[in-house]
Scaffold this motif. Structure first.
Motif, PDB file in Angstrom:
ATOM      1  N   PRO A 147       0.803  -1.233   0.000  1.00 30.39           N
ATOM      2  CA  PRO A 147       0.000   0.000   0.000  1.00 30.39           C
ATOM      3  C   PRO A 147       0.827   1.271   0.000  1.00 30.39           C
ATOM      4  CG  PRO A 147      -0.087  -1.103   2.156  1.00 30.39           C
ATOM      5  CD  PRO A 147       0.602  -2.045   1.221  1.00 30.39           C
ATOM      6  N   ARG A 148       1.939   1.274   0.746  1.00 29.06           N
ATOM      7  CA  ARG A 148       2.741   2.495   0.795  1.00 29.06           C
ATOM      8  C   ARG A 148       3.472   2.730  -0.529  1.00 29.06           C
ATOM      9  NH1 ARG A 148       5.239   2.120   6.977  1.00 29.06           N
ATOM     10  NH2 ARG A 148       3.204   2.149   8.027  1.00 29.06           N
ATOM     11  N   ALA A 149       3.861   1.654  -1.185  1.00 30.67           N
ATOM     12  CA  ALA A 149       4.475   1.793  -2.502  1.00 30.67           C
ATOM     13  C   ALA A 149       3.457   2.341  -3.497  1.00 30.67           C
ATOM     14  CB  ALA A 149       5.015   0.450  -2.979  1.00 30.67           C
ATOM     15  N   ALA A 150       2.206   1.856  -3.422  1.00 31.14           N
ATOM     16  CA  ALA A 150       1.153   2.347  -4.312  1.00 31.14           C
ATOM     17  C   ALA A 150       0.890   3.833  -4.072  1.00 31.14           C
ATOM     18  CB  ALA A 150      -0.125   1.540  -4.100  1.00 31.14           C
ATOM     19  N   THR A 151       0.887   4.230  -2.792  1.00 32.82           N
ATOM     20  CA  THR A 151       0.688   5.648  -2.459  1.00 32.82           C
ATOM     21  C   THR A 151       1.829   6.498  -3.008  1.00 32.82           C
ATOM     22  OG1 THR A 151      -0.462   5.005  -0.427  1.00 32.82           O
ATOM     23  CG2 THR A 151       0.340   7.270  -0.565  1.00 32.82           C
ATOM     24  N   TRP A 152       3.039   5.991  -2.862  1.00 33.30           N
ATOM     25  CA  TRP A 152       4.235   6.700  -3.348  1.00 33.30           C
ATOM     26  C   TRP A 152       4.181   6.891  -4.860  1.00 33.30           C
ATOM     27  CZ3 TRP A 152       8.165   9.750  -2.861  1.00 33.30           C
ATOM     28  CH2 TRP A 152       9.283   9.624  -3.659  1.00 33.30           C
ATOM     29  N   LEU A 153       3.859   5.830  -5.598  1.00 37.87           N
ATOM     30  CA  LEU A 153       3.819   5.919  -7.059  1.00 37.87           C
ATOM     31  C   LEU A 153       2.715   6.860  -7.518  1.00 37.87           C
ATOM     32  CD1 LEU A 153       4.471   2.214  -8.113  1.00 37.87           C
ATOM     33  CD2 LEU A 153       6.067   4.116  -8.002  1.00 37.87           C
TER      34      LEU A 153
ATOM     35  N   LYS B 130       1.656   9.517  -5.863  1.00 38.32           N
ATOM     36  CA  LYS B 130       2.127  10.884  -5.614  1.00 38.32           C
ATOM     37  C   LYS B 130       3.135  11.320  -6.672  1.00 38.32           C
ATOM     38  CE  LYS B 130       3.024  12.530  -1.610  1.00 38.32           C
ATOM     39  NZ  LYS B 130       3.570  12.807  -0.266  1.00 38.32           N
ATOM     40  N   VAL B 131       4.030  10.407  -7.025  1.00 42.64           N
ATOM     41  CA  VAL B 131       5.027  10.720  -8.047  1.00 42.64           C
ATOM     42  C   VAL B 131       4.356  11.002  -9.383  1.00 42.64           C
ATOM     43  CG1 VAL B 131       6.941   9.776  -9.396  1.00 42.64           C
ATOM     44  CG2 VAL B 131       6.880   9.436  -6.927  1.00 42.64           C
ATOM     45  N   ALA B 132       3.382  10.171  -9.761  1.00 39.34           N
ATOM     46  CA  ALA B 132       2.696  10.354 -11.045  1.00 39.34           C
ATOM     47  C   ALA B 132       1.970  11.688 -11.091  1.00 39.34           C
ATOM     48  CB  ALA B 132       1.717   9.199 -11.269  1.00 39.34           C
TER      49      ALA B 132
ATOM     50  N   GLU C 189      10.683  17.034 -13.276  1.00 34.51           N
ATOM     51  CA  GLU C 189      11.831  17.066 -12.379  1.00 34.51           C
ATOM     52  C   GLU C 189      11.442  17.376 -10.935  1.00 34.51           C
ATOM     53  OE1 GLU C 189      14.734  16.137 -13.409  1.00 34.51           O
ATOM     54  OE2 GLU C 189      13.997  15.922 -15.457  1.00 34.51           O
ATOM     55  N   ALA C 190      10.150  17.405 -10.644  1.00 38.40           N
ATOM     56  CA  ALA C 190       9.680  17.790  -9.319  1.00 38.40           C
ATOM     57  C   ALA C 190      10.113  16.779  -8.266  1.00 38.40           C
ATOM     58  CB  ALA C 190       8.158  17.919  -9.311  1.00 38.40           C
ATOM     59  N   TYR C 191      10.490  17.285  -7.080  1.00 34.96           N
ATOM     60  CA  TYR C 191      10.838  16.405  -5.960  1.00 34.96           C
ATOM     61  C   TYR C 191       9.567  16.055  -5.206  1.00 34.96           C
ATOM     62  CZ  TYR C 191      12.486  14.812  -1.433  1.00 34.96           C
ATOM     63  OH  TYR C 191      12.681  14.072  -0.301  1.00 34.96           O
ATOM     64  N   VAL C 192       9.381  14.800  -4.895  1.00 31.14           N
ATOM     65  CA  VAL C 192       8.178  14.329  -4.209  1.00 31.14           C
ATOM     66  C   VAL C 192       8.560  13.802  -2.840  1.00 31.14           C
ATOM     67  CG1 VAL C 192       6.191  12.782  -4.323  1.00 31.14           C
ATOM     68  CG2 VAL C 192       7.170  13.706  -6.430  1.00 31.14           C
ATOM     69  N   GLU C 193       7.913  14.337  -1.818  1.00 30.95           N
ATOM     70  CA  GLU C 193       8.159  13.870  -0.465  1.00 30.95           C
ATOM     71  C   GLU C 193       7.634  12.443  -0.294  1.00 30.95           C
ATOM     72  OE1 GLU C 193       9.695  15.179   2.022  1.00 30.95           O
ATOM     73  OE2 GLU C 193      10.104  17.182   1.227  1.00 30.95           O
ATOM     74  N   PRO C 194       8.330  11.615   0.477  1.00 27.20           N
ATOM     75  CA  PRO C 194       7.828  10.250   0.741  1.00 27.20           C
ATOM     76  C   PRO C 194       6.441  10.310   1.359  1.00 27.20           C
ATOM     77  CG  PRO C 194      10.100  10.472   1.461  1.00 27.20           C
ATOM     78  CD  PRO C 194       9.628  11.848   1.101  1.00 27.20           C
TER      79      PRO C 194
ATOM     80  N   ASP D 132      -1.484  10.048   4.187  1.00 26.62           N
ATOM     81  CA  ASP D 132      -1.768   9.971   2.754  1.00 26.62           C
ATOM     82  C   ASP D 132      -2.661   8.761   2.464  1.00 26.62           C
ATOM     83  OD1 ASP D 132      -0.300  12.198   2.067  1.00 26.62           O
ATOM     84  OD2 ASP D 132       1.564  11.067   1.918  1.00 26.62           O
ATOM     85  N   ALA D 133      -3.683   8.999   1.658  1.00 28.46           N
ATOM     86  CA  ALA D 133      -4.644   7.933   1.349  1.00 28.46           C
ATOM     87  C   ALA D 133      -4.049   6.964   0.326  1.00 28.46           C
ATOM     88  CB  ALA D 133      -5.937   8.532   0.813  1.00 28.46           C
TER      89      ALA D 133
END
Length: 298
Positions: A86-92, A94-96, A104-109, A114-115
């Motif tokens: 689930p946390r990997a899915a949330t991370w991806l 946010k990145v997308a 080139e935007a930096y994305v916080e973990p 986060d839902a």
């Protein structure tokens, strides 16, 4: 997409030891950004080279940490268990969302608040994942870390458990469509073959090209790696073509290019990764190579 899931494990997971190996093994099978994959207890034991109890404890620890979620209402091929990161899915997700406007935007973990993206279960069917049938009477449901005897690879795939469509990509980690060249005749439908008889299927060939292994090794190097793999697997028992394909891909991923230095398990402790490999793939290849070394506890 498994590369992105593995990258999240390498960079953001707090897991350690066997739990980290188990999480990497499941992430390696993730086919899309939903971060859902199926895996049997037996396959996790084989991949991590850990004991049954250690793998079960690792699954329990990962579930407690929130980094792994078992989707008990779903099942994979041969009624295997289905997991989500689930946390990997949330991370991806946010990145997308962030890189749509600025690549080139930096994305916080992701934070605890986060839902997790909603799961589209209909998309999972192309990867062999279906709703579990007879869940109330399913004996494996009573054991949260898997039954003592996982389904044998020789057993025919249940009617609704196999891959039903051809919509998945050829390089999909869980697309187990196998050409007829790798199937022995069997009235029971259980297609097994030896390593010597197994032929590299189009999906594995495409995978090697898309992942950069063909460029890294070259045609001759790939052929040499294939020959070496067959020599080392000659004494192994017959397995399904899908199992051989997965094992062959793992071997090729960690095979060194001719004339190039070995990979190192720790970032920065040796030469740069071979051309055509991402940092996550280099980590995985090095880890798998290290697991092949004898420990004296076999």
């Amino acid at each position: 997409m498994s590369v992105d899931a593995r990258e999240w494990v390498w960079e953001h997971s707090t897991s350690r030891g066997t739990a980290r190996l188990v999480l990497l093994s499941i992430a390696d099978r993730v086919p899309d950004e939903q971060c859902v994959a199926w895996a049997s207890l037996t396959s996790l034991i084989e991949r991590t080279r850990a004991g049954r109890t250690a793998v079960r404890d690792a699954l329990a620890a990962l579930a407690k940490s929130g980094e792994l979620l078992e989707l008990e209402h779903l099942q994979g091929p041969q009624r295997t268990r289905v997991y989500r990161l689930p946390r990997a899915a949330t991370w991806l997700a946010k990145v997308a969302a962030a890189t749509q406007e600025d690549p080139e935007a930096y994305v916080e973990p992701p934070a605890e608040t986060d839902a997790v993206p909603e799961l589209d279960e209909t998309r999972l069917r192309r990867h062999g994942i279906w709703p579990r049938e007879g869940a109330e009477s399913d004996p494996s449901r009573r054991n949260p870390t898997g039954a003592e005897s996982d389904p044998s690879r020789r057993n025919p795939t249940p009617r609704r458990a196999g891959i039903r469509t051809q919509h998945g990509t050829e390089s999909d980690p869980q697309n187990r469509s196998e050409p007829k060249v790798n199937r022995n005749g069997s009235s029971s439908g259980a297609a097994v073959t030896s390593a010597a008889e197994w032929q590299v299927d189009p999906a594995s060939r495409t995978w090697a090209q898309q992942q950069g292994h063909l460029d890294r090794l070259g045609e001759e190097g790939l052929a040499a790696a294939d020959a070496k793999w067959r020599l080392h697997r000659a004494a192994w028992k017959a397995r399904s073509a899908g199992a051989w394909a997965a094992d062959w891909r793992s071997w090729i991923a960690r095979e060194h290019a001719p004339g190039r230095p070995n990979l190192y398990a720790l970032p920065g402790s040796g030469p740069a990764p071979a051309s055509g490999m991402t940092r996550a793939e280099a980590h995985t290849a090095a880890l798998l190579a290290a697991l092949d070394e004898p420990t004296g506890t076999e």
